[in-house]
Design a protein around this motif. Sequence first.
Motif, PDB file in Angstrom:
ATOM      1  N   ASP B 122       0.857  -1.181   0.000  1.00 27.06           N
ATOM      2  CA  ASP B 122       0.000   0.000   0.000  1.00 27.06           C
ATOM      3  C   ASP B 122       0.901   1.241   0.000  1.00 27.06           C
ATOM      4  OD1 ASP B 122       0.990   0.223   2.570  1.00 27.06           O
ATOM      5  OD2 ASP B 122      -0.830  -0.584   3.491  1.00 27.06           O
ATOM      6  N   GLU B 123       0.287   2.415  -0.089  1.00 25.90           N
ATOM      7  CA  GLU B 123       1.093   3.628  -0.222  1.00 25.90           C
ATOM      8  C   GLU B 123       2.036   3.818   0.965  1.00 25.90           C
ATOM      9  OE1 GLU B 123      -0.968   7.318  -0.988  1.00 25.90           O
ATOM     10  OE2 GLU B 123       0.832   8.475  -0.487  1.00 25.90           O
ATOM     11  N   LEU B 148       2.642   1.516  -6.979  1.00 23.51           N
ATOM     12  CA  LEU B 148       1.328   0.929  -6.657  1.00 23.51           C
ATOM     13  C   LEU B 148       0.777   0.197  -7.876  1.00 23.51           C
ATOM     14  CD1 LEU B 148      -0.358   3.770  -4.563  1.00 23.51           C
ATOM     15  CD2 LEU B 148      -0.036   1.386  -3.821  1.00 23.51           C
TER      16      LEU B 148
END
Lengths: 272, 159
Positions: B122-123, B148
């Motif tokens: 995830d970010e 991503l």
Amino acid sequence: MYTYEFSYHKPKSVEEALTLFGEFDAPSFLSGGHTLIPTMKNRLAMPDALIDLRSIPDLQGIRRNGDRIEIGAATTHYETSTSDIVREAIPALAALAGSIADPQVRHVGTMGGSVANNDPSADYPSAVLSLGADVVTNQRVIPADEYFDGLFTTALEEGEIIQHFSFPIPESAGYAKLCSQASRYPVAGSFVSKFGDTVRVGVTGAGSDGVFRWTEAEEALSADFSAGALAGLLPDAEEMITDLNGSGEYRANLVAVVTRTAVEHQGTANVR
Amino acid sequence: MTEVTITVNGDAQTHDVEDRTLLVHFLRDHVGLTGTHVGCDTTQCGACTVHLDGKAVKSCTILAVAVDGAEVRTIEGMAEQGVLSAIQQAFKDHHGLQCGFCTPGMVMAGADMIRRYDGQLDEHTIREELDGNICRCTGYTNIVKALLSAAESHRATAS
């Protein structure tokens, strides 16, 4: 940048390493090299020979040995952080290893190199001291309390090689640190280990004499293992580092903060 | 001088080098692959990131003699038969670069994190994992978008 000239050697045994060490005027042992090589590139060190210890079997591997775990000196931070043995026995130690520097550095840097160097802002010394690990060399067993001897200084003698670390397994342990936004080294880091009624607190990054045990906090936590037990306690600001990251007073307060955080987050590394 | 053989992008490369030769200089000056950059030279910026036996490392802080016999992959080894790898394509699609100097290191570090996390990124994790790579243009937003996207492609391919 280039280092000064040197010759490189990769012995396959401790005996061969010691023989090589005796053959040069200013040899240095090499492990991950992620402190030594940058220092040499800046020409702040000029060994005439590098003796790479990473191929020596005695310095490798992670083992459970009864109620202790043994970690070879040449074990990388990545290997320690991802080891099922370490994660199961001392999860905070695995988490600490996974918080050092960045992924590329963790793939190469080693526990033995870090602890032999004893940088006052390194992460591992706080865990080795807090957990009361034994530093096992080719000559003897050095208890952590007798190993660390001030900035970049240890009990290691000339030509003495760390083979592995033997960690007792605590009931629980936790690590917390605040990193410098630029260097990502801890401005203060605290490793808190609980062995039944005994608590040990190892603090790195903050002490002007390097890693230290915060004994007042240990006594308070041994009586009452809670963050509240530390209320009002501060280490002596006179004994803290003052530099561009903060004053001694700031660091003393920060040591209290990260120690409380480590108590509240046992089993992990809390990194900010 | 010491004879060192390193397999670079599948080709065995044998060269006589000084013991003090860093892996990045072996790649750039002896093999002639200049896609691996020297940014800070102090183990901080990650522009020199390559894969050493499958793991991302900073080649400015590794001696070539110490990795004699190893396998190294550089940015030049990412595309296959003229077709960009998925991660390179993602950097192109999302404009994950400004001046481009840090890009080889970003791509190699990104490929390594996607491998380690099997694309489950995830970010927040990507930003944490990019700790060792600095973009002096501060173009992180599109770099993170590219990673991503590449992680998503990896998950789609794997499933």
